[in-house]
Design an enzyme around this catalytic site. Structure first.
Site, PDB file in Angstrom:
ATOM      1  N   ALA A 228       0.696  -1.004  -0.346  1.00 38.89           N
ATOM      2  CA  ALA A 228       0.215  -0.292  -0.027  1.00 38.89           C
ATOM      3  C   ALA A 228       0.699   1.515  -0.042  1.00 38.89           C
ATOM      4  CB  ALA A 228      -0.855   0.078   1.114  1.00 38.89           C
ATOM      5  N   LYS A 229       0.111   1.699  -0.544  1.00 38.15           N
ATOM      6  CA  LYS A 229       1.063   4.143  -0.790  1.00 38.15           C
ATOM      7  C   LYS A 229       1.665   4.057   0.946  1.00 38.15           C
ATOM      8  CE  LYS A 229       0.666   4.680  -4.993  1.00 38.15           C
ATOM      9  NZ  LYS A 229      -0.194   5.717  -5.763  1.00 38.15           N
ATOM     10  N   ARG A 230       1.021   3.399   1.932  1.00 34.89           N
ATOM     11  CA  ARG A 230       1.572   3.653   3.050  1.00 34.89           C
ATOM     12  C   ARG A 230       2.326   2.722   3.739  1.00 34.89           C
ATOM     13  NH1 ARG A 230      -3.271   1.323   3.581  1.00 34.89           N
ATOM     14  NH2 ARG A 230      -4.062  -0.211   4.185  1.00 34.89           N
TER      15      ARG A 230
END
Ligand code: GLU
Length: 284
Positions: free
Chosen positions: A257-259
């Site tokens: 995920a982008k996080r």
């Protein structure tokens, strides 16, 4: 194969930093281009002004260069293509293929709470009765434009001729000639309330405008090909060949995920990972 026979693109959205999964996707497309002696394009998918940021775009260009990638200039930015999208929307409207949808996020949440465990029904609210629509317009309420599947079916005389060639694989191993089933997605939004365009519309217009012959991207976008194939038919645009690739997963089997900051390329680089090392690790 010559250059014009094979044109592909990497099409990131600058909504965060690129991670290992993006690197895998970009390298897959680049490697396929090298093998085919084709052309490799980069397209910045930045229609969502609320989520995209110039600093993410600058960072992604730097990350891709660090990985050893190069692409043709000029780079296409979807934020600069509003006029082309608006023209196409107008032509679809003129043909009676779109209708206004005033549904709000709250309406969607209420639907979910009414049927929390049921399968998500493809959404096809249909046009409002004229009087009701006029009333909402008069109140100045914002609306999206949805594609009417019923009108599209009529315009094309059915969907049975819609197929696309899958040279990679979908999430369930789908491969070969795939019969497109646009009904799976319902009446998709082609112009979002807030943006005046949508992902599907922009991708289909730009792939055709850029002469993309091969769409190489993650299998999470396989379902999108069903909708995009329908739009190509309605707009009389060529259908590219699709090559969906497996998604690179984290060691725990989950998606990146982008996080996941530990896996972003900038962080790998700061930890001393070299582009050669990363490419080898990813199988290139
Ligand atoms: N911009 C999309 C993404 O970042 C990719 C679109 C596509 O390849 O069709 O997921």
């Amino acid at each position: 194969m010559t250059g014009a026979d094979f044109v592909t693109r990497f099409a990131p959205s600058p909504t965060g930093r690129l991670h290992r999964g993006h690197a895998f996707s970009a390298l897959t497309a680049r490697e396929a281009t090298r093998r085919a002696g084709g052309r490799f394009l980069l397209r910045i998918e930045d229609i969502d002004a609320g989520r995209c940021r110039p600093e993410f775009e600058a960072a992604l260009l730097e990350d891709l260069r660090w990985l050893g990638l190069s692409w043709e200039e000029p780079v296409t930015r979807q934020s600069e293509r509003a006029a082309a999208y608006a023209r196409t929307l107008q032509s679809l409207r003129d043909r009676g293929l779109l209708y206004r949808c005033f549904r709000t996020r709250k309406d969607s949440l209420e639907d979910i709470s009414r049927a929390p465990h049921g399968p998500a029904e493809p959404l096809a609210p249909g046009p409002l009765p004229t009087g009701e629509e006029a009333r909402l317009l008069a109140r100045g309420l914002p609306f999206a434009w949805r594609l009417s599947l019923a009108a599209a079916r009529e315009a094309l005389g059915g969907f049975s001729n819609l197929a696309f060639q899958e040279e990679g694989a979908g999430p369930e191993g789908q491969h070969g000639l795939i019969a497109a089933d646009p009904g799976l997605a319902g009446d998709v939004v082609l112009a979002r309330k807030d943006l005046g365009v949508s992902y599907h519309l922009a991708v289909v217009i730009d792939d055709a405008a850029q002469g993309v012959t091969h769409v190489i991207r993650g299998e999470d976008l396989f379902a999108a090909a069903h909708v995009q194939r329908l739009l190509q038919a309605l707009l009389d645009l060529p259908t590219p060949i699709y090559r969906h690739h497996r998604l690179l997963l984290r060691p725990d089997g989950k998606r990146f995920a982008k996080r996941d900051t530990a896996e972003i390329l900038a962080d790998l680089r700061a930890r001393g990972v070299t582009p050669e090392g990363l490419r080898a690790k990813l199988g290139f």
